[in-house]
Design a protein around this motif. Structure first.
Motif, short mmCIF file in Angstrom:
data_model
loop_
_atom_site.label_atom_id
_atom_site.label_comp_id
_atom_site.label_asym_id
_atom_site.label_seq_id
_atom_site.Cartn_x
_atom_site.Cartn_y
_atom_site.Cartn_z
N THR A 76 0.98 -1.20 0.04
CA THR A 76 0.00 0.05 -0.05
C THR A 76 0.80 1.33 -0.13
O THR A 76 2.10 1.14 0.18
N ASN A 77 0.36 2.46 0.07
CA ASN A 77 1.10 3.59 -0.35
C ASN A 77 1.45 4.33 1.29
O ASN A 77 1.73 5.23 1.30
N HIS A 78 0.87 3.48 2.46
CA HIS A 78 1.56 3.97 3.75
C HIS A 78 3.05 3.86 3.97
O HIS A 78 3.68 3.09 3.54
N ARG A 79 3.35 5.03 4.58
CA ARG A 79 4.81 4.93 5.09
C ARG A 79 5.20 4.00 6.01
O ARG A 79 4.50 3.65 6.96
N PRO A 80 6.44 3.21 5.65
CA PRO A 80 6.75 2.17 6.61
C PRO A 80 7.40 2.41 7.67
O PRO A 80 8.03 3.68 7.81
N GLU A 81 7.50 1.44 8.76
CA GLU A 81 8.25 1.66 9.74
C GLU A 81 9.63 0.97 9.30
O GLU A 81 9.72 0.15 8.22
N VAL A 82 10.72 1.60 9.79
CA VAL A 82 12.10 1.13 9.60
C VAL A 82 12.94 0.60 10.66
O VAL A 82 12.90 0.98 11.66
N ILE A 83 13.36 -0.53 10.47
CA ILE A 83 14.16 -1.23 11.59
C ILE A 83 15.65 -1.34 10.86
O ILE A 83 15.80 -1.94 9.81
N LEU A 84 16.56 -0.71 11.78
CA LEU A 84 18.05 -0.86 11.49
C LEU A 84 18.89 -1.64 12.42
O LEU A 84 18.65 -1.66 13.69
N ASN A 85 19.25 -2.97 12.27
CA ASN A 85 19.63 -4.15 13.05
C ASN A 85 21.09 -4.40 12.82
O ASN A 85 21.55 -4.54 11.60
N ASN A 86 21.84 -4.34 14.06
CA ASN A 86 23.06 -4.89 14.10
C ASN A 86 24.15 -3.96 13.28
O ASN A 86 25.39 -4.50 12.86
N PHE A 87 23.87 -2.66 13.38
CA PHE A 87 25.11 -1.81 12.95
C PHE A 87 25.85 -1.25 14.47
O PHE A 87 25.25 -0.70 15.13
N LYS A 88 26.98 -1.78 14.50
CA LYS A 88 27.57 -1.93 15.90
C LYS A 88 28.70 -1.07 15.88
O LYS A 88 28.85 -0.61 17.08
N THR A 89 29.37 -0.52 14.76
CA THR A 89 30.65 0.41 14.77
C THR A 89 30.25 1.72 14.63
O THR A 89 29.23 1.89 14.16
#
Length: 337
Positions: A228-241
């Motif tokens: 759909t055209n809804h704005r999504p949630e964003v998940i940023l995972n395991n960026f550690k440095t």
């Protein structure tokens, strides 16, 4: 005659091991039974490939059988002990045995928090500047690249496709600044297939170049859903440095900071061994307790090649980080994101 030798060898492999093979060895691993040790030793002396294959299959079956027994015994022991059971051992993987890095970011690192307040993405994460993305391709794009472009425009809200034509990259960046775009995304191709993506944050950079692999469009996925055209949630995972922190913030800044939860759309950037896996899903409530995921597509994998300060400039630009396989691929347990 050949059939006779194969049958005799098979009979020899099925026979009971010699008496000295059953002697208990205190240094041996508990997962190897005497029969398995006998097969393992005799496997090296076999010249017939058919016999070797049969013996290896039998040895592998016995090893899996022993493994299942140990798992079952461990499960019964934990159920019997309950809360008093010892914690489960952490599996030894390349990720868990990662080499120490002085640039690792802790959750409560005050220095990193102060830096994020004044970096190039501060206005976005303060919810002051909504993203406005320009997406384009190389000068002569193929059909496969244009198909991927259509899905990428559908994924990123507030994005606009502009035909590249014969415009150089520096002129394109300047025109995007004049039109108040916040990011420029350029899809490059090789052999008529997309192979890299350049993300340039405006107006002051930075600019990142990613290698693009494992692209699968929505129609290539089984049981995919329609977005759909809804704005999504964003998940940023395991960026550690510190480098991974910057790259994650750059990718997160492509999407609007105010997601529409009614659409139940989720975009995930998962970093594993410096490969960034991109997925888009919709979560579906099956009942009051169970939630399922439906993939919407596309799928793709990114690997950082260069991170440059400022906007795109290949001649006089200053690079914060670039990939050098001769120096960086020495140790398999060293990761940079």
């Amino acid at each position: 005659l050949q059939h006779y030798f194969i049958q005799s060898n098979l009979r020899m492999s099925d026979e009971e091991p010699p008496e000295d093979a059953g002697i208990a060895d205190t240094t041996a691993k508990p997962s190897l039974t005497p029969t398995m040790k006998y097969h393992k030793l005799s496997l090296q002396n076999r010249k017939c490939k058919i016999v070797k294959r049969e013996m290896f299959t039998k040895m592998k079956h016995e090893k899996n059988k022993e493994k299942k027994k140990r798992k079952k015994a461990d499960k019964e022991m934990r159920e019997a002990l309950g809360d008093a059971a010892p914690p489960k051992p952490v599996p030894k993987t390349i990720d868990s045995m990662r080499a120490d890095d002085v640039t690792m970011v802790e959750p409560d690192d005050e220095e990193v928090e102060e830096d994020t307040k004044i970096d190039e993405f501060a206005s976005y994460f303060d919810c002051n500047t909504p993203p406005k993305i320009l997406i384009t391709t190389n000068k002569k794009s193929s059909l496969e690249t244009r198909k991927f472009l259509d899905e990428l425009v559908n994924v990123i809200p507030n994005s606009e496709y502009v035909k590249r034509g014969k415009t150089d990259m520096k002129d394109l960046v300047q025109q995007s600044k004049d039109r108040e775009f916040t990011d420029v995304v350029v899809i490059n191709e090789d052999m008529k297939k997309p192979n890299s993506i350049i993300v340039c944050h405006l107006p002051d950079g930075p600019t990142a170049t990613f290698r693009l692999t494992s692209v699968r469009l929505k129609k290539q996925l089984k049981r995919h859903g329609n977005a759909t055209n809804h704005r999504p949630e964003v998940i940023l995972n395991n960026f550690k440095t510190r480098l991974g922190h910057s790259v994650g913030r750059m990718l997160g800044a492509l999407f609007h900071f105010d997601p529409e939860f009614r659409g139940r759309n989720v975009v995930t950037f998962h970093n594993q061994r410096d490969f960034i896996f991109f997925r888009r899903h919709r979560y579906v409530f099956k009942n009051d307790k169970k939630v399922g995921l439906q993939e919407l597509g596309p799928r793709l994998t990114l690997k950082l090649r260069r991170l440059q300060k400022g906007t795109f400039d290949t001649t006089e630009g200053e690079y914060e980080w670039y990939y050098n396989h001769k120096q960086m691929d020495v140790n398999r347990r060293t990761f940079f994101l």
